[in-house]
Enzyme design. Structure first.
Site, PDB file in Angstrom:
ATOM      1  CG  ASP A  11      38.891 -44.788 -55.931  1.00 38.18           C
ATOM      2  OD1 ASP A  11      37.693 -44.522 -55.715  1.00 38.18           O
ATOM      3  OD2 ASP A  11      39.820 -44.039 -55.588  1.00 38.18           O
ATOM      4  CG  ASP A 130      36.356 -35.539 -57.924  1.00 39.98           C
ATOM      5  OD1 ASP A 130      36.096 -36.007 -56.800  1.00 39.98           O
ATOM      6  OD2 ASP A 130      36.223 -36.188 -58.978  1.00 39.98           O
TER       7      ASP A 130
END
Length: 258
Positions: A11, A130
């Site tokens: 990330d 998500d």
């Protein structure tokens, strides 16, 4: 038999690898290019590179970091973050990505998934989902899709959305539990399994790995074809080799380096 893949996830925020808890409280975990080199040498099957602020800040992915990461690493690289157009997909593929992750744009326009898959092939289109559990304790399990790095609720049912985008041409689904992300308490196996059972494409389990048994459970109980992890690798808790050995010992088919 298809081998289970282990995918470390980078990330990236402002050009640095970060790791958060439930998408917040980000802590620095290093340089993305150096991390990529280390994972390549360690035998990771793939690498996932997510520019986690790109959609939120309404800017494109950091292409120079992508190209330098791709240059340094020979395993397949999935890149996502801020992908909004077919042109964005093309740019990332040219920069060195093998697959491109689409999240917010797939929610806004599922036909974009079909368009990208038709142009570049479904094998390189990954839809990143998500999801957060929104059902109560005594209700049938239900998860809602969130976009913009987990900031915006959509009202969309995660399993239905997964079915829709897989039918539109997504070659793979990256399923992240927002409830579990960064908690090290294991994947949301019910979420992973519900989506894996609903689609015919590979599912990558993501969000919540705390130990090697969680990786095994993601495949065995969650029905995932690949397992993604960040914290346990970034901060030295386990190596990719340890993870592969553990999963192979549990009876899963793995690509073991000589």
């Amino acid at each position: 038999m298809l081998k289970t893949r282990i995918i470390p996830c980078l990330d990236v925020k402002d050009g640095r690898v970060v790791k958060g808890v439930q998408f917040l409280e980000l802590r620095d975990a290093g340089d993305p290019v150096e991390s990529a080199k280390a994972y390549d040498a360690a035998g990771a099957d793939e690498l996932c590179f997510l520019d986690i602020t790109a959609s939120h800040e309404d800017r494109g992915t950091l292409l120079d970091v992508v190209s330098r990461t791709a240059e340094a690493c020979f395993m397949p690289l999935t890149v996502g973050g801020g992908v909004r157009t077919v042109s964005d997909v093309r740019t990332l593929l040219l920069a060195g990505a093998d697959k491109v992750g689409i999240n917010t744009a797939a929610v806004k326009n599922p036909d974009f998934v079909a368009e990208a898959a038709e142009k570049f092939g479904d094998q390189c289109i990954v839809v990143a989902i998500d999801a957060k559990r929104v059902s109560g304790p005594h209700e049938a399990a239900r998860w809602e899709i969130f976009t913009h790095g987990g900031r915006n609720p959509t009202g969309l049912d995660a399993v239905e959305f997964a079915r829709k985008v897989s039918e539109r041409g997504a070659g793979e689904l990256l399923v992240t539990s927002m409830d579990k992300d960064g908690t090290r308490s294991g994947y949301d196996l019910a979420l992973t399994r519900a989506i894996a059972d609903a689609v015919k494409v590979p599912v990558i389990a993501s969000g919540g790995v705390g130990g090697l048994d969680d990786l095994v459970a993601g495949v065995r109980d969650g029905g995932a074809s690949a397992v993604l992890a960040a914290s346990i690798f970034h901060f030295g808790q386990h190596t990719v080799a340890e993870a592969k050995s553990h999963m192979a010992a549990a009876g899963l088919a793995m690509r073991l380096d000589p």
